[in-house]
Every structure is written in structure tokens, then in C-alpha cells.
Design an enzyme around this catalytic site. Sequence first.
Site, short mmCIF file in Angstrom:
data_model
loop_
_atom_site.label_atom_id
_atom_site.label_comp_id
_atom_site.label_asym_id
_atom_site.label_seq_id
_atom_site.Cartn_x
_atom_site.Cartn_y
_atom_site.Cartn_z
N LYS A 193 0.89 -1.18 0.00
CA LYS A 193 0.00 0.00 0.00
C LYS A 193 0.92 1.22 0.00
O LYS A 193 0.88 2.07 0.90
CB LYS A 193 -0.93 -0.06 1.23
CG LYS A 193 -2.02 0.97 1.26
CD LYS A 193 -3.15 0.75 0.25
CE LYS A 193 -4.13 1.90 0.30
NZ LYS A 193 -5.18 1.81 -0.75
N ASP A 225 -5.50 -3.19 -2.25
CA ASP A 225 -6.93 -3.11 -2.56
C ASP A 225 -7.18 -3.61 -3.98
O ASP A 225 -8.09 -4.39 -4.25
CB ASP A 225 -7.48 -1.70 -2.33
CG ASP A 225 -6.62 -0.58 -2.91
OD1 ASP A 225 -5.51 -0.87 -3.42
OD2 ASP A 225 -7.06 0.59 -2.88
N ASP A 253 -6.90 -16.03 2.97
CA ASP A 253 -8.29 -16.49 3.16
C ASP A 253 -9.10 -16.26 1.88
O ASP A 253 -9.90 -17.10 1.48
CB ASP A 253 -8.97 -15.72 4.31
CG ASP A 253 -8.79 -16.40 5.67
OD1 ASP A 253 -7.70 -16.95 5.91
OD2 ASP A 253 -9.74 -16.40 6.48
C1 IPM Z 1 -3.55 -17.50 10.16
C2 IPM Z 1 -4.39 -17.10 11.35
C3 IPM Z 1 -3.50 -16.50 12.42
C4 IPM Z 1 -2.86 -15.25 11.82
C5 IPM Z 1 -4.20 -16.18 13.76
C6 IPM Z 1 -4.88 -17.40 14.33
C7 IPM Z 1 -3.25 -15.59 14.74
O1 IPM Z 1 -5.43 -16.25 10.96
O2 IPM Z 1 -2.60 -18.28 10.35
O3 IPM Z 1 -3.83 -17.03 9.06
O4 IPM Z 1 -3.48 -14.18 11.80
O5 IPM Z 1 -1.71 -15.36 11.38
MG MG Z 2 -5.59 -16.04 8.84
#
Ligand code: IPM
Ligand code: MG
Length: 372
Positions: A193, A225, A253
Site C-alpha cells: 500500500k 486493494d 483467506d
Molecule cells: C492464520 C491465522 C493466524 C494469523 C491467527 C490465528 C493468529 O489467521 O494463520 O492465518 O493471523 O496469522
Molecule cells: Mg488467517
Amino acid sequence: MLLNLTILAGDGIGPEVTEQAVLVLQAAADAFGHQIQLQRKPIGGAALTAANDPLPADTVQACLASGAVLLGAVGNPAFDQNPGHLRPEAGLLRLRRELGAYANLRPAVFFPALEDCSPLRPEVVRGTDIMIVRELLGGAYFGQPRSISATSEPGGRVAVNTMRYSEAEIERIARVAFELAMKRRHKVLSVDKANVLECSRLWREVVTRIGKEYPGVKLGHQYVDSAAMLLVQRPTEFDVVLTENMFGDILSDQAGGVVGSLGLLASASIGGPVGLYEPVHGSAPDIAGKGIANPLGAILSGAMLLRHSFHLEAEAACVESAVSTVLSQGARTADLAGKTHSAISTEEMGRRVVEAVRASAGTVTTRTEKTA
Ligand code: IPM
Ligand code: MG
């Protein structure tokens, strides 16, 4: 070879998924003539309950004395009101630091058998093969100062986190990304960013400098973004994504969603003396203990463990292709089943992968016998 492992099952679905991963590792070890020696230690909420410490010293010692660490998940809403250092997540963050695991590799690969699982059209997602390289020991996760004020100030209490990166930290993670790109499709997209953050401006400058050492790799830069948008619009154009700690957490994710389920994603946290392997998903307390969690993220983390900590490439590939096989045979846990398939349990998914490992390793043995 002797594979000396520490298993940290952790919280929520962690124990269920690591159990299946251990069975698959055992099957792969048997098939290729290796021995596994393992010890189990507490971390996260489980360790808070047992020892009022999310990362007991004994757990750290065991991890440092082993060849690799396999972790399930940490997180338990029962500890949501605890101070920061007494939350389950604090145990994981400290462990990453204790192990010097600064490089977090998070592959997001599309399985052709799972075309109907992605929310994206098949022609958009088909062929997606991304390696997210997330810096794991810097940024806002670890930067000092950090605080939440106790007394009320005008405007209410104040909380502070610090995003911090040194050139050395950026250099070492950039090298990991470029080295990986050399073995892949020779593309690195650095995500930052830089239009807003000083950390990102330094990041971009250092990554550009390191990139000059890799003239064979095409380096691009993208604001986070815009990268988030492109990841759903044109996921197949991504090869290696290099990014800082929190951006990598978020984008990985999202990449899980793109390929059909976060439950599929594995990760390796390397760079220090002992590698740490864990699925990208969390502890999912809502489904814990029901036997419906997807163990494939944990199983594929086991494959990464074989590859990165023990250099057992054939063994790792055997586990990965066993996962592909069972998926193409229609095996689906609840997160993947949708309307078209009936869901199988965590245990059943593990059992099928074990069988596929045995079957494909059997083929290998037969071939060697023939040539012998
Ligand atoms: C991940 C998880 C962890 C992070 C958490 C559980 C601390 O979300 O491994 O992606 O944010 O690294
Ligand atoms: Mg995570």
C-alpha cells in the site's frame, strides 16, 4: 529416514484434522520406508486451560528439538475477554517467533474436480495456481509499541499498533519469493500500500532492488486493494504473491474462497531451524467435535512438511496426488459438498487419502520390482 515430529493439535477442529494428517503421514512413511516418531504438546486455548499459558516452555522446547512441527489450529471464544498475551492466538504468534519462521508459504491451487465449489465461473478459476509468500514475523502483528489504554482519555480509550519493517526483514522474505518463482512461472507480484504507508514504500524499494538479482523473474507491484479485486477477477494470472504479514493473512483467506474452500489450504512457515506446518483455516469452534471438518488443509500441510523439512519430494507429491485422486473420485466434506454431493466425515476423508497413498505407493513399488 527418521521423521521426528511435534504435533500441536490446538483448539476447535485442530485435533480432528491433525489426527487425519498424522494417519496420512504415517501411511506415506510406511510406503516409502521411513519411521515416524511423534510427541504431542499443548498450544493455544488447550494450553491455557492446562497451564494458563498459551505456549508453555515445554512445548517450545519440544518443537525446537524436533525435525518439524505440525499444528492444527488455535482460537477459542472462551478466552475472548483475556488480555492479549493470554489469548490462544498469542501462543501461535510466539511460536512462530521462537521458531524464526519468517516465511509463510500458502499455496492456493484449483482442483479440477472442484469446479462447482468455487463461487467464480469455471473459465475464470480453472488453472489457478498461486503461491502466497506472506512475511510472518513483522508488520503490525509484532511491531512495538502496541497498547490499549486503560484510562479514559478525551474521546475514549486509545489503542495503538505499529506496522514496522526493516530492510533486512524485507530482503530475506523477498529472496524466498524470487527463489520460489524461479521454480515456478517466473512471476512475482509484490503487494503493498505504497501510496499510503511508509512501510510499503520501503517494501517496494527493497523488493525492486532484490528483484534485480533475478533478471529471469518478472516483478510487478500492486496495491493491496487492487490486488484483492484482481484475485477474484483474474486469479490465473497470479504466480507468486509476495506480501507483508497482515495483507498476506487477508489475501490467503480470500484465495481459499477463490479455489472453493479455505479448508483446502495448507501452509509452511519456514526460515528458522525448525519448520512449522499448519492449515490456513482457523479453529472453527462452531463445527468442532462434529466430525465434519475438512482435513485436507492439514493433510496437505503434512505434504509441505515432507517437502520443506525433510526434502522428501516424492513422498510429498504422493500425498498431494492422493488428495487430487480422492477429490476426483467425488470425496467431499461438508464445506465442499454443496447440493450435488453427499458429504463424508473428517475421518472418512482421511481414510480415503490413506488408501490412495497406499495404492499409489504400491504402484511405485511394483515398478521398482519390475526394473530390479
Ligand atoms: C492464520 C491465522 C493466524 C494469523 C491467527 C490465528 C493468529 O489467521 O494463520 O492465518 O493471523 O496469522
Ligand atoms: Mg488467517
